[in-house]
Scaffold this motif. Sequence first.
Motif, PDB file in Angstrom:
ATOM      1  N   ALA A 222      20.018 -22.684 -21.402  1.00 52.35           N
ATOM      2  CA  ALA A 222      18.917 -22.200 -20.565  1.00 52.35           C
ATOM      3  C   ALA A 222      17.591 -22.844 -20.950  1.00 52.35           C
ATOM      4  CB  ALA A 222      18.800 -20.682 -20.669  1.00 52.35           C
ATOM      5  N   LEU A 223      17.448 -23.296 -22.181  1.00 49.66           N
ATOM      6  CA  LEU A 223      16.210 -23.948 -22.590  1.00 49.66           C
ATOM      7  C   LEU A 223      16.016 -25.264 -21.847  1.00 49.66           C
ATOM      8  CD1 LEU A 223      16.514 -23.323 -26.423  1.00 49.66           C
ATOM      9  CD2 LEU A 223      15.123 -22.037 -24.772  1.00 49.66           C
ATOM     10  N   ILE A 224      17.121 -25.854 -21.418  1.00 47.48           N
ATOM     11  CA  ILE A 224      17.068 -27.093 -20.645  1.00 47.48           C
ATOM     12  C   ILE A 224      16.955 -26.785 -19.158  1.00 47.48           C
ATOM     13  CG2 ILE A 224      18.340 -29.200 -20.029  1.00 47.48           C
ATOM     14  CD1 ILE A 224      19.777 -28.953 -22.765  1.00 47.48           C
ATOM     15  N   ARG A 225      17.759 -25.842 -18.690  1.00 48.08           N
ATOM     16  CA  ARG A 225      17.910 -25.640 -17.248  1.00 48.08           C
ATOM     17  C   ARG A 225      16.994 -24.571 -16.658  1.00 48.08           C
ATOM     18  NH1 ARG A 225      24.567 -25.956 -16.780  1.00 48.08           N
ATOM     19  NH2 ARG A 225      24.723 -28.188 -17.284  1.00 48.08           N
ATOM     20  N   ASP A 226      16.656 -23.544 -17.448  1.00 48.36           N
ATOM     21  CA  ASP A 226      15.880 -22.453 -16.859  1.00 48.36           C
ATOM     22  C   ASP A 226      15.130 -21.671 -17.939  1.00 48.36           C
ATOM     23  OD1 ASP A 226      14.799 -20.531 -15.236  1.00 48.36           O
ATOM     24  OD2 ASP A 226      16.708 -19.865 -14.369  1.00 48.36           O
TER      25      ASP A 226
END
Length: 335
Positions: free
Chosen positions: A41-45
Amino acid sequence: MNGILGTALAAQSPLLVDGAMATELEKRGVDTANALWSAMALIRDPQAVHDVHRSYFEAGANIAITNTYQANIPGFERIGLTDDEARRLITVAVDEAVAARDDYRSSVPAPAMENTSDDRRSRPLLVAGSVGPYGAFLADGSEYTGGYSLTDAEYRDFHRERMRVLADAGVDLFAFETMPNMAEVQALVGLLNDEFSDMEAWMSFSLRDAGHLCDGTALDEATAALDRVPGISAIGVNCVPLELVGDAIGCIRSATSKPIIVYPNNGDIYHPGTKTWTPNPSGLSLAQLAPRWIDAGASILGGCCRTTPADIRELAAVCHGPSVRTQTGGRETLS
Protein backbone atom coordinates in the motif's frame (compact mmCIF):
# COMPACT_ATOMS: atom_id res chain seq x y z
CA MET A 1 8.85 4.54 34.92
CA ASN A 2 10.52 7.13 32.69
CA GLY A 3 10.41 7.47 28.92
CA ILE A 4 7.71 8.08 26.37
CA LEU A 5 5.63 5.03 27.25
CA GLY A 6 5.97 5.72 30.95
CA THR A 7 4.76 9.29 30.51
CA ALA A 8 1.82 8.12 28.41
CA LEU A 9 0.86 5.47 30.97
CA ALA A 10 0.95 8.08 33.72
CA ALA A 11 -1.61 10.05 31.73
CA GLN A 12 -3.86 7.15 30.81
CA SER A 13 -3.85 3.46 31.63
CA PRO A 14 -4.37 1.11 30.03
CA LEU A 15 -3.03 2.44 26.76
CA LEU A 16 -4.63 1.06 23.62
CA VAL A 17 -2.73 -0.04 20.53
CA ASP A 18 -4.42 -0.05 17.13
CA GLY A 19 -5.54 -3.19 15.29
CA ALA A 20 -4.78 -4.90 11.98
CA MET A 21 -3.50 -2.87 9.04
CA ALA A 22 -3.76 -5.47 6.25
CA THR A 23 -7.36 -6.37 7.10
CA GLU A 24 -8.44 -2.75 6.75
CA LEU A 25 -6.36 -2.16 3.61
CA GLU A 26 -8.04 -5.12 1.95
CA LYS A 27 -11.43 -3.55 2.68
CA ARG A 28 -10.17 -0.48 0.81
CA GLY A 29 -9.20 -2.50 -2.24
CA VAL A 30 -5.46 -2.88 -1.60
CA ASP A 31 -4.07 -6.26 -2.69
CA THR A 32 -1.97 -7.68 0.15
CA ALA A 33 -1.47 -11.15 -1.38
CA ASN A 34 2.21 -10.63 -2.18
CA ALA A 35 5.62 -10.80 -0.53
CA LEU A 36 5.33 -7.18 0.66
CA TRP A 37 1.93 -7.85 2.26
CA SER A 38 0.45 -4.60 3.64
CA ALA A 39 3.60 -2.65 2.68
CA MET A 40 2.44 -2.77 -0.94
CA ALA A 41 0.00 0.00 0.00
CA LEU A 42 2.95 2.36 0.48
CA ILE A 43 3.53 2.07 -3.25
CA ARG A 44 -0.02 1.82 -4.53
CA ASP A 45 -2.23 3.70 -2.08
CA PRO A 46 -0.56 5.57 0.81
CA GLN A 47 -3.78 7.48 1.41
CA ALA A 48 -5.39 4.19 2.42
CA VAL A 49 -2.66 3.75 5.05
CA HIS A 50 -3.45 7.24 6.38
CA ASP A 51 -7.16 6.45 6.48
CA VAL A 52 -6.62 3.20 8.40
CA HIS A 53 -4.50 4.97 11.02
CA ARG A 54 -7.10 7.71 11.36
CA SER A 55 -9.89 5.13 11.81
CA TYR A 56 -8.04 3.59 14.76
CA PHE A 57 -7.44 6.95 16.44
CA GLU A 58 -11.15 7.66 15.97
CA ALA A 59 -11.91 4.30 17.61
CA GLY A 60 -9.91 5.22 20.72
CA ALA A 61 -6.38 3.93 20.06
CA ASN A 62 -3.47 5.70 21.74
CA ILE A 63 -0.74 4.12 19.62
CA ALA A 64 -0.49 3.77 15.86
CA ILE A 65 1.97 1.16 14.63
CA THR A 66 3.53 2.18 11.31
CA ASN A 67 2.91 0.07 8.22
CA THR A 68 6.52 -1.12 8.17
CA TYR A 69 6.27 -4.65 9.54
CA GLN A 70 7.05 -5.99 6.07
CA ALA A 71 8.60 -2.76 4.79
CA ASN A 72 12.34 -3.34 4.91
CA ILE A 73 14.99 -2.26 2.46
CA PRO A 74 15.95 -5.78 1.24
CA GLY A 75 12.28 -6.55 0.67
CA PHE A 76 11.76 -3.49 -1.50
CA GLU A 77 15.01 -4.14 -3.37
CA ARG A 78 13.86 -7.69 -4.05
CA ILE A 79 10.99 -6.33 -6.16
CA GLY A 80 13.30 -4.01 -8.11
CA LEU A 81 13.26 -0.77 -6.13
CA THR A 82 16.42 1.16 -5.35
CA ASP A 83 17.82 1.78 -1.89
CA ASP A 84 16.67 5.40 -2.06
CA GLU A 85 13.17 4.38 -3.12
CA ALA A 86 12.97 1.87 -0.27
CA ARG A 87 14.00 4.52 2.26
CA ARG A 88 11.45 6.95 0.86
CA LEU A 89 8.64 4.40 1.24
CA ILE A 90 9.55 3.69 4.87
CA THR A 91 9.48 7.44 5.47
CA VAL A 92 6.07 7.60 3.79
CA ALA A 93 4.80 5.00 6.27
CA VAL A 94 5.84 7.20 9.19
CA ASP A 95 4.54 10.37 7.54
CA GLU A 96 1.08 8.85 7.03
CA ALA A 97 0.83 7.73 10.66
CA VAL A 98 1.98 11.11 11.97
CA ALA A 99 -0.34 12.97 9.59
CA ALA A 100 -3.28 10.81 10.68
CA ARG A 101 -2.55 11.65 14.31
CA ASP A 102 -2.28 15.35 13.53
CA ASP A 103 -5.47 15.31 11.47
CA TYR A 104 -7.31 13.53 14.25
CA ARG A 105 -6.20 16.04 16.85
CA SER A 106 -6.98 19.05 14.67
CA SER A 107 -10.44 17.77 13.74
CA VAL A 108 -11.93 18.90 17.05
CA PRO A 109 -14.42 21.71 16.34
CA ALA A 110 -13.39 25.01 17.90
CA PRO A 111 -16.12 25.03 20.60
CA ALA A 112 -15.16 21.49 21.64
CA MET A 113 -11.57 22.49 22.32
CA GLU A 114 -12.77 23.96 25.62
CA ASN A 115 -14.91 20.93 26.43
CA THR A 116 -12.97 18.69 28.76
CA SER A 117 -15.13 15.72 27.76
CA ASP A 118 -13.45 15.69 24.33
CA ASP A 119 -10.10 14.01 24.87
CA ARG A 120 -8.56 14.47 21.43
CA ARG A 121 -6.08 17.04 22.67
CA SER A 122 -5.37 15.51 26.08
CA ARG A 123 -5.25 11.79 25.26
CA PRO A 124 -1.68 10.54 24.72
CA LEU A 125 -1.19 9.61 21.06
CA LEU A 126 2.03 7.91 19.93
CA VAL A 127 3.48 6.55 16.70
CA ALA A 128 5.47 3.33 17.08
CA GLY A 129 7.79 2.28 14.26
CA SER A 130 7.12 -1.37 13.44
CA VAL A 131 10.22 -3.54 13.17
CA GLY A 132 9.12 -7.00 12.08
CA PRO A 133 11.35 -10.08 12.30
CA TYR A 134 13.63 -11.42 9.62
CA GLY A 135 11.08 -14.20 9.19
CA ALA A 136 8.58 -11.66 7.83
CA PHE A 137 11.05 -10.75 5.08
CA LEU A 138 11.28 -14.44 4.18
CA ALA A 139 7.48 -14.36 3.65
CA ASP A 140 7.20 -18.09 4.34
CA GLY A 141 5.45 -18.02 7.70
CA SER A 142 8.66 -18.36 9.69
CA GLU A 143 7.72 -15.45 11.97
CA TYR A 144 5.49 -18.15 13.50
CA THR A 145 8.24 -20.74 13.84
CA GLY A 146 11.50 -18.86 14.38
CA GLY A 147 13.02 -21.42 12.04
CA TYR A 148 15.85 -19.34 10.66
CA SER A 149 19.36 -18.50 11.79
CA LEU A 150 21.70 -15.58 11.10
CA THR A 151 24.73 -14.30 12.95
CA ASP A 152 24.34 -11.39 15.34
CA ALA A 153 26.02 -9.10 12.80
CA GLU A 154 23.70 -10.29 10.03
CA TYR A 155 20.60 -9.62 12.11
CA ARG A 156 21.91 -6.15 12.93
CA ASP A 157 22.69 -5.44 9.28
CA PHE A 158 19.19 -6.49 8.28
CA HIS A 159 17.43 -4.26 10.83
CA ARG A 160 19.77 -1.26 11.13
CA GLU A 161 18.79 0.86 8.14
CA ARG A 162 15.03 0.46 8.59
CA MET A 163 15.44 1.51 12.21
CA ARG A 164 17.53 4.50 11.15
CA VAL A 165 14.92 5.66 8.65
CA LEU A 166 12.12 5.18 11.18
CA ALA A 167 14.00 7.18 13.81
CA ASP A 168 14.92 9.95 11.40
CA ALA A 169 11.32 10.16 10.15
CA GLY A 170 10.10 10.85 13.67
CA VAL A 171 8.59 7.77 15.33
CA ASP A 172 8.18 8.08 19.09
CA LEU A 173 9.53 4.60 19.75
CA PHE A 174 10.19 1.27 18.05
CA ALA A 175 7.82 -1.69 18.11
CA PHE A 176 9.93 -4.85 17.92
CA GLU A 177 7.00 -7.13 17.19
CA THR A 178 6.09 -10.75 16.44
CA MET A 179 9.61 -11.80 17.45
CA PRO A 180 9.94 -15.61 17.43
CA ASN A 181 13.71 -16.04 17.69
CA MET A 182 15.80 -15.21 20.77
CA ALA A 183 19.03 -14.70 18.86
CA GLU A 184 17.29 -12.04 16.78
CA VAL A 185 15.87 -10.46 19.94
CA GLN A 186 19.35 -10.22 21.42
CA ALA A 187 20.69 -8.65 18.22
CA LEU A 188 17.93 -6.03 18.27
CA VAL A 189 18.67 -5.23 21.91
CA GLY A 190 22.34 -4.84 21.06
CA LEU A 191 21.51 -2.58 18.14
CA LEU A 192 19.20 -0.47 20.33
CA ASN A 193 21.83 -0.12 23.04
CA ASP A 194 24.79 0.52 20.76
CA GLU A 195 23.36 2.65 17.96
CA PHE A 196 19.94 3.95 19.04
CA SER A 197 20.48 4.74 22.70
CA ASP A 198 18.28 7.83 22.44
CA MET A 199 15.27 5.67 21.48
CA GLU A 200 13.09 3.23 23.39
CA ALA A 201 11.23 0.16 22.18
CA TRP A 202 8.76 -2.45 23.24
CA MET A 203 9.55 -6.10 22.60
CA SER A 204 6.65 -8.32 21.67
CA PHE A 205 7.11 -12.05 21.16
CA SER A 206 5.46 -14.61 18.91
CA LEU A 207 4.71 -17.78 20.89
CA ARG A 208 4.67 -21.54 20.41
CA ASP A 209 2.61 -21.87 23.59
CA ALA A 210 1.91 -19.68 26.61
CA GLY A 211 5.37 -20.34 28.08
CA HIS A 212 7.70 -20.41 25.06
CA LEU A 213 8.77 -18.33 22.09
CA CYS A 214 8.31 -20.00 18.74
CA ASP A 215 11.95 -21.13 18.74
CA GLY A 216 11.48 -22.85 22.10
CA THR A 217 13.06 -20.21 24.35
CA ALA A 218 11.30 -20.04 27.71
CA LEU A 219 9.19 -16.89 27.88
CA ASP A 220 10.15 -16.08 31.46
CA GLU A 221 13.86 -16.41 30.62
CA ALA A 222 13.50 -14.18 27.56
CA THR A 223 11.63 -11.64 29.68
CA ALA A 224 14.23 -11.71 32.45
CA ALA A 225 16.96 -10.96 29.91
CA LEU A 226 15.04 -7.89 28.73
CA ASP A 227 14.19 -6.73 32.23
CA ARG A 228 17.78 -5.51 32.55
CA VAL A 229 17.68 -3.44 29.32
CA PRO A 230 16.88 0.25 29.97
CA GLY A 231 15.77 0.93 26.39
CA ILE A 232 13.09 -1.78 26.44
CA SER A 233 10.11 0.02 27.93
CA ALA A 234 7.50 -2.76 27.68
CA ILE A 235 7.49 -6.52 27.10
CA GLY A 236 4.71 -8.67 25.78
CA VAL A 237 3.19 -10.78 23.03
CA ASN A 238 1.35 -10.18 19.78
CA CYS A 239 -0.08 -12.11 16.84
CA VAL A 240 -0.96 -14.97 19.18
CA PRO A 241 -4.28 -16.75 19.85
CA LEU A 242 -6.53 -15.14 22.44
CA GLU A 243 -6.38 -18.19 24.70
CA LEU A 244 -2.62 -17.89 25.22
CA VAL A 245 -2.62 -14.33 26.45
CA GLY A 246 -3.68 -14.72 30.09
CA ASP A 247 -1.08 -17.35 30.95
CA ALA A 248 1.57 -15.50 28.94
CA ILE A 249 0.95 -12.35 31.00
CA GLY A 250 1.48 -14.33 34.18
CA CYS A 251 4.71 -15.76 32.83
CA ILE A 252 5.99 -12.32 31.82
CA ARG A 253 4.94 -10.70 35.10
CA SER A 254 6.92 -13.32 37.04
CA ALA A 255 10.11 -12.04 35.41
CA THR A 256 9.68 -8.27 35.12
CA SER A 257 8.03 -5.21 36.62
CA LYS A 258 8.05 -3.41 33.25
CA PRO A 259 4.72 -2.62 31.56
CA ILE A 260 3.21 -5.58 29.73
CA ILE A 261 1.84 -5.19 26.22
CA VAL A 262 -0.52 -7.67 24.55
CA TYR A 263 -2.14 -7.43 21.14
CA PRO A 264 -3.34 -10.82 19.97
CA ASN A 265 -5.22 -11.85 16.85
CA ASN A 266 -9.01 -11.72 16.89
CA GLY A 267 -9.36 -15.43 17.59
CA ASP A 268 -9.39 -16.63 13.99
CA ILE A 269 -6.80 -19.36 13.42
CA TYR A 270 -4.09 -18.68 10.83
CA HIS A 271 -2.66 -21.45 8.64
CA PRO A 272 0.77 -20.22 7.42
CA GLY A 273 1.11 -22.91 4.76
CA THR A 274 -2.03 -21.87 2.91
CA LYS A 275 -2.19 -18.27 4.21
CA THR A 276 -5.83 -18.83 5.14
CA TRP A 277 -7.91 -18.38 8.29
CA THR A 278 -10.46 -20.47 10.19
CA PRO A 279 -13.07 -18.36 12.01
CA ASN A 280 -12.71 -17.86 15.76
CA PRO A 281 -14.05 -21.05 17.37
CA SER A 282 -14.41 -19.56 20.87
CA GLY A 283 -16.53 -16.53 20.04
CA LEU A 284 -14.58 -14.50 22.63
CA SER A 285 -13.38 -10.98 21.84
CA LEU A 286 -10.67 -8.56 22.95
CA ALA A 287 -13.23 -6.54 24.89
CA GLN A 288 -14.54 -9.59 26.75
CA LEU A 289 -11.08 -10.75 27.78
CA ALA A 290 -9.44 -7.37 28.46
CA PRO A 291 -10.55 -7.06 32.11
CA ARG A 292 -8.87 -10.39 32.90
CA TRP A 293 -5.69 -9.31 31.14
CA ILE A 294 -5.61 -6.00 33.00
CA ASP A 295 -6.12 -7.77 36.32
CA ALA A 296 -3.26 -10.13 35.39
CA GLY A 297 -0.92 -7.17 34.84
CA ALA A 298 -1.22 -5.92 31.25
CA SER A 299 -1.28 -2.14 30.82
CA ILE A 300 -1.03 -1.79 27.03
CA LEU A 301 -3.62 -3.65 24.96
CA GLY A 302 -4.68 -3.83 21.34
CA GLY A 303 -5.24 -6.15 18.42
CA CYS A 304 -3.21 -7.80 15.67
CA CYS A 305 -4.34 -9.79 12.64
CA ARG A 306 -8.04 -9.65 11.71
CA THR A 307 -8.92 -7.07 14.35
CA THR A 308 -10.72 -3.92 13.25
CA PRO A 309 -11.55 -0.40 14.43
CA ALA A 310 -14.80 -1.85 15.77
CA ASP A 311 -12.78 -4.18 18.02
CA ILE A 312 -10.66 -1.29 19.30
CA ARG A 313 -13.78 0.82 19.88
CA GLU A 314 -15.28 -1.97 22.00
CA LEU A 315 -11.96 -2.35 23.82
CA ALA A 316 -11.87 1.39 24.54
CA ALA A 317 -15.42 1.28 25.91
CA VAL A 318 -14.45 -1.50 28.31
CA CYS A 319 -11.09 -0.06 29.34
CA HIS A 320 -12.02 3.61 29.60
CA GLY A 321 -15.71 3.50 30.39
CA PRO A 322 -17.36 3.37 33.83
CA SER A 323 -15.80 1.14 36.49
CA VAL A 324 -12.47 0.64 34.74
CA ARG A 325 -8.98 1.60 35.76
CA THR A 326 -7.82 5.09 34.90
CA GLN A 327 -4.88 7.21 35.92
CA THR A 328 -5.47 10.31 38.03
CA GLY A 329 -2.50 12.27 39.23
CA GLY A 330 -0.26 9.27 38.71
CA ARG A 331 -2.44 7.06 40.95
CA GLU A 332 -4.54 4.16 39.68
CA THR A 333 -8.17 4.61 40.69
CA LEU A 334 -11.57 3.27 39.77
CA SER A 335 -13.91 5.65 37.94
